[in-house]
Design a protein around this motif. Structure first.
Motif, PDB file in Angstrom:
ATOM      1  N   LEU A  87       0.833  -1.211   0.000  1.00 35.79           N
ATOM      2  CA  LEU A  87       0.000   0.000   0.000  1.00 35.79           C
ATOM      3  C   LEU A  87       0.864   1.256   0.000  1.00 35.79           C
ATOM      4  N   HIS A  88       1.941   1.231   0.759  1.00 33.39           N
ATOM      5  CA  HIS A  88       2.867   2.365   0.820  1.00 33.39           C
ATOM      6  C   HIS A  88       3.475   2.630  -0.563  1.00 33.39           C
ATOM      7  N   LEU A  89       3.915   1.575  -1.236  1.00 35.97           N
ATOM      8  CA  LEU A  89       4.480   1.725  -2.583  1.00 35.97           C
ATOM      9  C   LEU A  89       3.433   2.242  -3.563  1.00 35.97           C
ATOM     10  N   ASP A  90       2.203   1.777  -3.436  1.00 35.95           N
ATOM     11  CA  ASP A  90       1.120   2.256  -4.308  1.00 35.95           C
ATOM     12  C   ASP A  90       0.862   3.751  -4.096  1.00 35.95           C
TER      13      ASP A  90
ATOM     14  N   ARG B 177       3.680   5.653  -5.722  1.00 37.45           N
ATOM     15  CA  ARG B 177       3.553   5.571  -7.176  1.00 37.45           C
ATOM     16  C   ARG B 177       2.493   6.547  -7.687  1.00 37.45           C
ATOM     17  N   SER B 178       1.379   6.688  -6.969  1.00 33.51           N
ATOM     18  CA  SER B 178       0.335   7.612  -7.417  1.00 33.51           C
ATOM     19  C   SER B 178       0.833   9.046  -7.413  1.00 33.51           C
ATOM     20  N   VAL B 179       1.729   9.374  -6.505  1.00 34.46           N
ATOM     21  CA  VAL B 179       2.305  10.719  -6.464  1.00 34.46           C
ATOM     22  C   VAL B 179       3.314  10.900  -7.601  1.00 34.46           C
ATOM     23  N   VAL B 180       4.172   9.908  -7.799  1.00 33.55           N
ATOM     24  CA  VAL B 180       5.205   9.979  -8.825  1.00 33.55           C
ATOM     25  C   VAL B 180       4.593  10.051 -10.219  1.00 33.55           C
ATOM     26  N   ALA B 181       3.598   9.222 -10.477  1.00 32.97           N
ATOM     27  CA  ALA B 181       2.997   9.150 -11.803  1.00 32.97           C
ATOM     28  C   ALA B 181       1.856  10.149 -12.000  1.00 32.97           C
ATOM     29  N   GLY B 182       1.521  10.901 -10.936  1.00 29.98           N
ATOM     30  CA  GLY B 182       0.405  11.857 -11.007  1.00 29.98           C
ATOM     31  C   GLY B 182       0.679  13.024 -11.926  1.00 29.98           C
ATOM     32  N   PRO B 183      -0.317  13.895 -12.050  1.00 29.31           N
ATOM     33  CA  PRO B 183      -0.186  15.037 -12.978  1.00 29.31           C
ATOM     34  C   PRO B 183       0.889  16.018 -12.601  1.00 29.31           C
TER      35      PRO B 183
END
Length: 147
Positions: A135-138, A141-147
């Motif tokens: 969950l932490h990695l997810d 990842r959402s922050v890194v790949a976000g807009p």
């Protein structure tokens, strides 16, 4: 500050590599490694992301103190023992598990990214457990790949 495509690809590949190892998914590991090998800049961002996540994982350990060695907990060591890795990577990972010091072996960017990824995942598993680590990695990842 502008985020480059190479940075996003490298950081996303680092997280995918970590998730692949955590899920024991050889195809995900190979895909992440291939994405990180696109160019030297992408590989450097991948290594930088995994190194930063390793530092974060060490500091997250409730037993961390700047006054003694950052030895990895038993759950992390147990997880590491289940992961197949090449000899040079294994030596560096075990050095990091012992005291948290950067390995002094002549490794390339891909090997260093793997060392840091494995070490960070093992330390996160020791602190958070497997499910919370995923969950932490997810979340990252959402922050890194976000807009």
């Amino acid at each position: 500050m502008t985020t480059s495509t190479e940075q996003i690809v490298g950081e996303t590949a680092a997280l995918a590599l970590m998730r692949g190892y955590l899920a024991a998914d050889p195809e995900a590991i190979a895909a992440a490694a291939a994405a990180g090998a696109v160019c030297p800049t992408t590989a450097a961002y991948m290594r930088q992301q995994t190194s930063g996540l390793l530092t974060e994982a060490v500091l997250a350990d409730p037993g961390f103190s700047p006054y003694h060695r950052a030895v990895m907990g038993p759950a992390g060591i147990e997880w590491l023992e289940s992961v197949p890795m090449e000899t040079a990577v294994a030596e560096a990972v075990l050095a990091l598990a012992g005291d948290g010091a950067a390995p002094r072996l002549p490794l390339d960017d891909a090997q260093l990214a793997t060392v840091f990824a494995l070490s960070a995942v093992a330390r996160c598993v020791a602190v958070y457990g497997r499910e919370e680590t995923m969950l932490h990695l997810d979340r990252i990842r959402s922050v890194v790949a976000g807009p």
